[in-house]
Structures are given as C-alpha cells and as structure tokens.
Write an enzyme that holds these catalytic residues in place. Sequence first.
Site, PDB file in Angstrom:
ATOM      1  N   HIS A  35       0.829  -1.208   0.000  1.00 11.12           N
ATOM      2  CA  HIS A  35       0.000   0.000   0.000  1.00 11.12           C
ATOM      3  C   HIS A  35       0.863   1.258   0.000  1.00 11.12           C
ATOM      4  O   HIS A  35       0.703   2.145  -0.849  1.00 11.12           O
ATOM      5  CB  HIS A  35      -0.905  -0.017   1.239  1.00 11.12           C
ATOM      6  CG  HIS A  35      -1.684   1.245   1.449  1.00 11.12           C
ATOM      7  ND1 HIS A  35      -3.040   1.337   1.211  1.00 11.12           N
ATOM      8  CD2 HIS A  35      -1.302   2.475   1.892  1.00 11.12           C
ATOM      9  CE1 HIS A  35      -3.453   2.559   1.486  1.00 11.12           C
ATOM     10  NE2 HIS A  35      -2.408   3.279   1.905  1.00 11.12           N
ATOM     11  N   GLU A  36       1.764   1.343   0.977  1.00 12.17           N
ATOM     12  CA  GLU A  36       2.521   2.578   1.144  1.00 12.17           C
ATOM     13  C   GLU A  36       3.464   2.843  -0.025  1.00 12.17           C
ATOM     14  O   GLU A  36       3.604   3.986  -0.486  1.00 12.17           O
ATOM     15  CB  GLU A  36       3.294   2.547   2.459  1.00 12.17           C
ATOM     16  CG  GLU A  36       2.416   2.450   3.691  1.00 12.17           C
ATOM     17  CD  GLU A  36       1.440   3.604   3.839  1.00 12.17           C
ATOM     18  OE1 GLU A  36       1.625   4.644   3.187  1.00 12.17           O
ATOM     19  OE2 GLU A  36       0.468   3.469   4.593  1.00 12.17           O
TER      20      GLU A  36
ATOM     21  N   HIS B  63       1.889   4.397  -2.951  1.00 12.64           N
ATOM     22  CA  HIS B  63       1.794   5.858  -2.905  1.00 12.64           C
ATOM     23  C   HIS B  63       2.960   6.479  -3.679  1.00 12.64           C
ATOM     24  O   HIS B  63       2.801   7.508  -4.344  1.00 12.64           O
ATOM     25  CB  HIS B  63       1.834   6.349  -1.457  1.00 12.64           C
ATOM     26  CG  HIS B  63       0.497   6.325  -0.764  1.00 12.64           C
ATOM     27  ND1 HIS B  63      -0.628   6.928  -1.291  1.00 12.64           N
ATOM     28  CD2 HIS B  63       0.119   5.778   0.421  1.00 12.64           C
ATOM     29  CE1 HIS B  63      -1.647   6.758  -0.461  1.00 12.64           C
ATOM     30  NE2 HIS B  63      -1.223   6.047   0.585  1.00 12.64           N
TER      31      HIS B  63
ATOM     32  N   TYR C 126      -4.130  14.762  -2.682  1.00 13.40           N
ATOM     33  CA  TYR C 126      -4.506  14.002  -1.503  1.00 13.40           C
ATOM     34  C   TYR C 126      -5.651  14.669  -0.729  1.00 13.40           C
ATOM     35  O   TYR C 126      -5.582  14.891   0.480  1.00 13.40           O
ATOM     36  CB  TYR C 126      -3.291  13.814  -0.603  1.00 13.40           C
ATOM     37  CG  TYR C 126      -3.359  12.604   0.311  1.00 13.40           C
ATOM     38  CD1 TYR C 126      -3.440  11.318  -0.216  1.00 13.40           C
ATOM     39  CD2 TYR C 126      -3.326  12.751   1.690  1.00 13.40           C
ATOM     40  CE1 TYR C 126      -3.486  10.211   0.617  1.00 13.40           C
ATOM     41  CE2 TYR C 126      -3.372  11.655   2.535  1.00 13.40           C
ATOM     42  CZ  TYR C 126      -3.456  10.394   1.997  1.00 13.40           C
ATOM     43  OH  TYR C 126      -3.500   9.292   2.826  1.00 13.40           O
TER      44      TYR C 126
ATOM     45  N   GLU D 268      -5.790   6.929  -2.169  1.00 16.83           N
ATOM     46  CA  GLU D 268      -5.778   5.878  -1.153  1.00 16.83           C
ATOM     47  C   GLU D 268      -6.244   4.542  -1.728  1.00 16.83           C
ATOM     48  O   GLU D 268      -5.683   3.492  -1.424  1.00 16.83           O
ATOM     49  CB  GLU D 268      -6.658   6.276   0.031  1.00 16.83           C
ATOM     50  CG  GLU D 268      -5.956   7.112   1.067  1.00 16.83           C
ATOM     51  CD  GLU D 268      -4.802   6.376   1.726  1.00 16.83           C
ATOM     52  OE1 GLU D 268      -4.970   5.185   2.073  1.00 16.83           O
ATOM     53  OE2 GLU D 268      -3.734   6.977   1.894  1.00 16.83           O
TER      54      GLU D 268
ATOM     55  N   ASP E 267     -13.023  11.738   4.875  1.00 16.09           N
ATOM     56  CA  ASP E 267     -11.595  11.479   4.951  1.00 16.09           C
ATOM     57  C   ASP E 267     -11.210  10.566   3.792  1.00 16.09           C
ATOM     58  O   ASP E 267     -11.963   9.666   3.411  1.00 16.09           O
ATOM     59  CB  ASP E 267     -11.272  10.797   6.291  1.00 16.09           C
ATOM     60  CG  ASP E 267      -9.802  10.488   6.444  1.00 16.09           C
ATOM     61  OD1 ASP E 267      -9.388   9.423   5.915  1.00 16.09           O
ATOM     62  OD2 ASP E 267      -9.074  11.256   7.071  1.00 16.09           O
TER      63      ASP E 267
ATOM     64  N   HIS F 288      -9.343   8.106   3.474  1.00 18.95           N
ATOM     65  CA  HIS F 288      -9.316   6.669   3.745  1.00 18.95           C
ATOM     66  C   HIS F 288     -10.711   6.060   3.679  1.00 18.95           C
ATOM     67  O   HIS F 288     -10.862   4.845   3.549  1.00 18.95           O
ATOM     68  CB  HIS F 288      -8.689   6.391   5.105  1.00 18.95           C
ATOM     69  CG  HIS F 288      -7.258   6.777   5.184  1.00 18.95           C
ATOM     70  ND1 HIS F 288      -6.849   8.047   5.558  1.00 18.95           N
ATOM     71  CD2 HIS F 288      -6.128   6.082   4.919  1.00 18.95           C
ATOM     72  CE1 HIS F 288      -5.536   8.111   5.532  1.00 18.95           C
ATOM     73  NE2 HIS F 288      -5.060   6.928   5.149  1.00 18.95           N
TER      74      HIS F 288
END
Length: 547
Positions: A360-361, A364, A375, A384, A447, A449
């Site tokens: 996931h990270e 990015h 973002y 996300e 948000d 997420h």
Amino acid sequence: MSRTRHIRGSRLATAGVAATTATLLAAALSPAAHAEGRPTRATAIHNAESALAHHSTALGLTSAEATTVRDVVVDKNGAQHVRYDRSYHQLPVLGGDFIVHLTPDGTYRGADRASKGTVSLPSTTPELTAPKAADLAVNALRAENLGTKLQQVKAKPELIVDALHGAPRLAWRTNAVGLDSLGNPVARTVLTDARTGAQIDAWDSIETAAGDGQSLYSGTVPLETTLSGSTYQLKDPTRGNTYTGDAENKTDLCIFGICFQRAPATLFTDADNHWGTGTTADRASAAVDAQYGTNETWDYYRYVHGRNGIAGDGKGSYNRVHYGSNYNNAFWDDSCFCMTYGDGDGTTFGPLVALDVAGHEMSHGVTSKTAALTYSGESGGLNEATSDILGTLVEWYANNPADPGDYLIGEKIVRSGFGKSALRYMDKPSKDGSSADCWSSSVGNLDVHYSSGVANHFAYLLAEGSGARTVNGVAYDSPTCNNSSVTGIGRDKLGQIWYRALTVYMTSSTKYAGARTATLNAAKDLYGAGSAEYNAVAAAWSAVNVS
C-alpha cells in the site's frame, strides 16, 4: 534462525500470477522495454515536444509557461504517452499536469489535462506574505490536532499557481509539521489564497494506512543481502540496493526534503546471514518483514507491469523500522524516497510491517511519480484506493501461505483494541463503520481513507463479482448499489486495467467520474471497445453509482 534463500529464479511460476499475464504487461507497458523498431523514451519525448509546439493552444499553453516531463509510457504497439508538469513564470502550477498521447508513428492523438483553459494572472506578486501564510498553516495544523500539545512546529510556504480549484489564482502551498506529545510527527499541507488569505484546501501530508529471515507476519522468507567484508547487510543489490535500517525509535521533522531533524536508518547487519527470530524481542524481525515487503512490491511492479522500481528508474527505496514511540502508523515519504514503519502500541496495532501495508505505502510512491492524485476530496480517495488495490494485488502476487491473499486491508496488524478484524474491507467497505460503499455527491467530503471505499468496492466487484462467495478461505458478500449482478473478470485483469489507467490516463485532479473514463480507456486499449472486460468495467462502476 533460518538460512538465507534467494528470491530470484522461478518467480512467475510461483507468484500466483499467470506467466502469460506477466509477459503481456511487461512487454506491452514497460517504458524500459526495447522491442525491435519500437520508440524509445527519448523518441517519445521528442515526438511529444513536437506535438506541444503544434498544439499549444489546444493544450492551453502560453509563452509564460514551461513544461517538464514527469513520466513516459510506450505501449507494445509503439503508441506513446508522455506526462508533463507545467510552471507559470517559474511558479509550479497545481493542476497544470497533462498527458500527451501519440500514435505509434509519433502523430499527436490527443491529451488528458488535469484542468482546462489557460493560466493567466495579472500579477505573480502575493499580497499575503510568506510569514503570514506560514502562520495560517501552523494554525490549521494545530486546529487539526486539538487536544494535543504540538512541539517544534515549523512551516515552509511555496508560492504556486492553483489551477485545481476553479479559475487559476496565486496561492501559497504551505507544509506545516510538528511533533505530538510522544514525539511522533504530524503534518498538514495548507493551500491559501495569496491575495485574500482564505484557505482553499488542506490535507494531511503523511499518506497513511494504517524482508531470509523469520518475519513477524509472513513466516520464513527469502532475502537477497550484501556481503561487506565478513558482515552481511540487509541491502538487496538485485532490487536497486533497497535496504532496511533501524530508526532507533526516533522521528523526523521535515518539510518536503528540508529536514530539521531526521530519524536514522541504521543499516541492519548480521554475522551469518540468518535474520530475525519471528518475535518482537529481536529488532531484526520487523526488518525482515519490511525488506520482504519491499522485495515483493518491487517484483510485482517489475514482473507484472514492467515497472523498474517505484519511480521506474531502477533505483531502490529504503525502509526504516522501529520509528517513534508506540507509533500507530506507516507511511511513504517522497522527500526521502523511503518507507517508514511504527511498532504500534500493542493494543490497537502491532508493528505495521505487514505485506499489504508495505505494498500500500510504496504504491503511494508509484502514484506520486505518475498521476500524482491530489490528496484531498475524491482525488484523495482515489489515491488511497490505488494503494489499497495495488497493495492487495502485491499480497496476492506474493502467494505466501503464512499471509495468503485476501481483500482485507491490514488484517495482520490489528489488535483487539481496534475492535475490528481489519482496517478496511474491499467487498463491502462500510463494514469498517466509516467507508462509503457507493458514490454520492458528498463522498468527497469524507476522509480520504473512507472515500476510497467507492473505488475499493469497484475493484472487488471487477475482480470477483457481486454476491456471496468464499475466496482463499475468506467469506465475502459484496452488494451492489443499483441491485445489479456483476460478474468478475479476475484479479490479473483488474491490476492491468487499474495500473494502465493510473499511468496513462489519470491526472492530479481525477475524480470518480474521471476514474471511470480512465479505466474504460485502459480496458479499451488492452482488450478492445465492447469487449467483455470493457463492459465489466462499466458494469462495476455503475454498481457503485459512478456513471
């Protein structure tokens, strides 16, 4: 401790991804591939520059602007796609990015732009001073962290042109950072009108989500290491010298590459090349997970999508583990080109080094080098979701029996205090209590997420279809928002379509309607207009109310 084994060799046969799929995408989409007679990156850029000269008016370019190449994609058939950023009187233009599309012979085919129209400002001199913009950003950071006494708060304003939020205007993009009471970093980017001082937008600067050795979550895993003298280093020379270091429970205080304080990344070393014990008592165990996650993510992008490293340039990133004090987070940081993992507080989260978190990270990082989805708002939700979708596909690709593929995000890191079995659920995002299953006009207010749920739901439906089913031992039951029945086309095709849409069609301002268009264009490129895959993409978006 276990003996080092090597990860290279029969990767395609063991990774859970069909070799034909890997071959197709590696050949079709890799900018690094050089088939006979196929345009090179340099040729694509030359052709695109020629197109800019002849189509500047259509692209909204004026003599006051300059362009910079961000990324290049050359298809198997020779079609070229060159992505640009632009500046206006040397000021970066937020929302000024665009993609030029060229036929195999280099003829201009069209373009996708983050914003329409031209940039024209009466002046590039701000009425609001930089110190005042910094103060406003610091206030915004404090307001976002009410109840927390922040320390060492600093802000760095940058004068830009904002073309993303309506008519172009002069603005300050200010990055404010500080440390919370535990010494962990908080950061927020604030966009301020440089004439009136009004806040235009704001978003969190840290994109959150939540290696051969014995790992915490993935069992005994193979690692490639470097022998230096008589000591082994946890550095992989086969993947751009990616390495893992110990942050020694310290933290950063940085603003876009300018660091007032930087946590270390003390390289892990070992005498016998046997790493970790599989328990938190050995600090190397978390390092094993982090290095392994980096390896699998590198291999997924390389062998499935033909991408040579996060930035596509063959350079490895690095990892820092044991960051901060009981830090319940993990994040990708473009300024250090690195992944950072906290240990968790042991009650809500354990060490955040699970495989899908790593995928996931680091995704990015891929997004930042390609579409650079803003973002915040719907674009932030898509940012996300891109990391959730591709991070999940990394987990499936790894085909690790200790951490089998699933459509749950962060299931390995949650603890009883979190109250749920995963961070997010792709089959029915609302199971987390906050995420959206379906698009509505207010989804961009969530948000990022949680607004990501719409695209996560789309991705699950496209891969697996609607209704109840058990996949890899996990029970799912995915509804649709329009009461339709959706038939899935499989994870491999989902990955092909989403990656191409991200790297060829999406821009910084893409919202959900634009994501539908981008993925339909990707499906048309890969499978043809009117194909079963094209129709499935349309059906899956309609099933989450995106039309």
